[in-house]
Enzyme design. Structure first.
Site, PDB file in Angstrom:
ATOM      1  N   SER A 157      55.742 -35.205  56.456  1.00  0.00           N
ATOM      2  CA  SER A 157      56.301 -36.020  55.370  1.00  0.00           C
ATOM      3  C   SER A 157      56.120 -35.299  54.037  1.00  0.00           C
ATOM      4  O   SER A 157      56.558 -34.164  53.873  1.00  0.00           O
ATOM      5  CB  SER A 157      55.659 -37.404  55.377  1.00  0.00           C
ATOM      6  OG  SER A 157      56.345 -38.295  54.526  1.00  0.00           O
ATOM      7  N   HIS A 162      58.891 -42.966  61.491  1.00  0.00           N
ATOM      8  CA  HIS A 162      58.156 -41.984  60.700  1.00  0.00           C
ATOM      9  C   HIS A 162      56.666 -42.098  61.018  1.00  0.00           C
ATOM     10  O   HIS A 162      56.135 -43.201  61.122  1.00  0.00           O
ATOM     11  CB  HIS A 162      58.403 -42.306  59.223  1.00  0.00           C
ATOM     12  CG  HIS A 162      57.979 -41.259  58.258  1.00  0.00           C
ATOM     13  ND1 HIS A 162      58.481 -39.983  58.264  1.00  0.00           N
ATOM     14  CD2 HIS A 162      57.105 -41.313  57.208  1.00  0.00           C
ATOM     15  CE1 HIS A 162      57.939 -39.293  57.258  1.00  0.00           C
ATOM     16  NE2 HIS A 162      57.097 -40.074  56.616  1.00  0.00           N
ATOM     17  N   GLU A 200      63.254 -42.523  61.575  1.00  0.00           N
ATOM     18  CA  GLU A 200      62.286 -42.319  60.491  1.00  0.00           C
ATOM     19  C   GLU A 200      62.175 -43.547  59.581  1.00  0.00           C
ATOM     20  O   GLU A 200      61.088 -44.035  59.274  1.00  0.00           O
ATOM     21  CB  GLU A 200      62.708 -41.119  59.627  1.00  0.00           C
ATOM     22  CG  GLU A 200      62.747 -39.785  60.339  1.00  0.00           C
ATOM     23  CD  GLU A 200      61.423 -39.048  60.320  1.00  0.00           C
ATOM     24  OE1 GLU A 200      60.401 -39.643  59.933  1.00  0.00           O
ATOM     25  OE2 GLU A 200      61.424 -37.872  60.708  1.00  0.00           O
TER      26      GLU A 200
END
Length: 514
Positions: A200, A421, A322
């Protein structure tokens, strides 16, 4: 028979130029915690670039974690991760942790991990990011770092008399990388074989670091897990406005007053900036890297196409859903209408094509609600499409990347999270015991979970060791080429597929051609 007394081995000790460190042995792995890699960024050094640590006399105890970077904290955590960073917090946080099979001269490959957290949360000492599995299973030296985040890492109040620069976070990471280069041999690591990996925001950091002139020659390969390369990163002028809005929220009238505030007041004002900058249908990011042409010369997504970084080994991937991480459990978004989502699509594609784009997303996910279309759009915009774009560009230059998509669906929350995610993280580290607090792992079948983790963990180890993630326990993984576009799909059954992201790629390529 002579009596043999079982003795506990003495704690590991290393001698560095900064001083002597005494670590600990944990389940056969040597661990050194809270090792300073830069001077504490406190007092007059707040918002300044990282400075060298002055060192210490005597033997410094490195058996316990230090404070994490100041950040917002909610008791009880969140319904997805269950929290991402826990007290204590302190500005004196520029430390790192090292896991190594032995502090010897074996010159093992090194994995430097940069945590994510939306540029506002996380820590290199979180148990979920512990390096013991990589050290034990891969005979690697693993380093996890803290760096400044939130307002202390991503703002730089202007003051003409100071030598402040944008992106203090990046100066921290550069200092940590230099520290690893200069010191890791003392921990059994090879300073000439460093892989930097991040997830990320940490993956954006990894790319920025790889493309930075000061990092030239220090990194051999990178792993980019779910980098939000679709973020529109501000230049200095745009960010000056955001800094002014933040200063107003703190009540400080000048940069000098802001510098004098205690850090809890700075963190307390961050929530107000979230509120001011949030837009419907967009991932909230009040604090962002600044492309100032100096400390950050270009958008990190382009960093791996230029200079020395163009020759690095690269693994890049994303999860299938995500955006479900931030939107699937939000009741407000669950009630989104087709009209609202079509309007949001129009922000990207224009008003004319928006209904057709909505229909394409709807067709790709049978039974999709407007909220599902929105989440797939955000996943594509922020993650999948720009990641594929980097893979396409690298393939075109003859330096292909290894690409993957993580598809295993979370069972928690009635399956609403999908392959969200962060879900790949415990599989990469293969350390589910350290993620017991994370709601998004509840209900996964242990056999499926553990089998996939073993496959992924070994692929990451292989890539760090050789630049090639292949190992006998998985299908052959070809690099992402211009003809085949091979992408490894990590699911209950692991499969290498050609052009897995093709529908998203073509849809967004058509936008670019308009």
């Amino acid at each position: 028979m002579p009596h043999t007394e079982h003795r506990t081995p003495p704690p590991p000790v290393v001698d560095l130029s900064a001083g002597r460190l005494r670590g600990a042995t944990e389940d056969g792995i040597c661990v050194f915690r809270a090792v300073p890699y830069a001077a504490p960024p406190v007092g007059d050094l707040r918002w300044r670039p990282a400075r060298p640590h002055p060192g210490w006399s005597g033997t410094r105890d490195a058996s316990a974690d230090g404070p994490s970077a100041p950040q917002m904290y909610r008791e009880g955590g969140d319904p997805v991760l269950g929290g991402h960073g826990t007290p204590p917090f302190d500005e004196d946080c520029l430390t790192l942790n090292v896991w190594t099979p032995a502090a010897d001269d074996a010159r093992r490959p090194v994995l430097l991990w940069i945590h994510g957290g939306g540029f506002v949360s996380g820590s290199g000492s979180m148990p979920g990011y512990g390096g013991e599995t990589f050290a034990r299973d891969g005979d690697l030296v693993f380093v996890g770092i803290n760096y400044r985040i939130g307002p202390l890492g991503y703002l730089s109040p202007e003051d003409d008399e100071r030598d402040e620069a944008a992106n203090p976070w990046l100066s921290d990471q550069l200092a940590a990388l230099r520290w690893v280069k200069e010191n890791i041999a003392s921990f059994g690591g090879d300073p000439g074989n460093i892989t930097v990996a991040g997830q990320s925001g940490g993956a954006v950091s990894t790319a920025a670091l790889a493309g930075h002139p000061q990092a030239a020659g220090l990194i051999r390969r990178v792993i980019l897990q779910s980098p939000p390369f679709g973020l529109d990163l501000p230049g200095p002028d745009a960010y000056r406005e955001r800094t002014a809005a933040y200063r107003e929220l703190t009540g400080a009238k000048t940069a000098q007053e802001l510098r004098a505030l205690p850090w809890p007041a700075l963190i307390g004002a961050a929530g107000g900036l979230f509120a001011r900058t949030t837009r419907w249908g967009h991932w909230p990011t009040p604090f962002l890297p600044v492309v100032d042409g100096d400390t950050l010369p270009r958008h990190p997504v382009r960093a791996l196409l230029h200079g020395a970084a163009a020759d690095l080994d690269v693994m890049i991937g994303w999860t299938r859903e995500e955006a479900n991480f931030g939107f699937a459990l939000d009741e407000g978004y669950a009630a989104a209408t087709r009209e609202q989502v079509t309007d949001r699509i129009a922000e990207t594609f224009g008003t004319g094509p928006a209904p057709e784009v909505y229909a394409a997303y709807e067709a790709a996910r049978p039974g999709a609600r407007p909220a599902d279309v929105l989440m797939d759009l955000i996943t594509d915009e922020l993650f999948r499409v720009p990641c594929v774009g980097l893979a396409e560009a690298r393939a075109g230059t003859g330096r292909p990347v290894w690409a993957y998509q993580f598809d295993l669906q979370a069972a928690a929350h009635e399956g609403r999270l999908g392959a969200a995610h962060c879900l790949e993280l415990p599989f990469v580290f293969d350390n589910f015991g350290h993620w017991a607090h994370a709601p998004f792992l509840a209900g996964l079948a242990p056999a499926v979970r553990d089998g996939l983790a073993r496959t992924m963990h070994r692929a990451w180890i292989a890539f760090v060791r050789t630049g090639d993630p292949n190992h006998p326990g998985m299908p052959h993984w070809h690099p992402y080429g211009t003809r085949t576009r091979t992408t490894m799909r990590f699911d209950s059954v692991v499969t290498a597929l050609d052009d897995l992201a093709g529908p998203s790629r073509r849809l967004h390529e058509a936008r670019g051609a308009q």
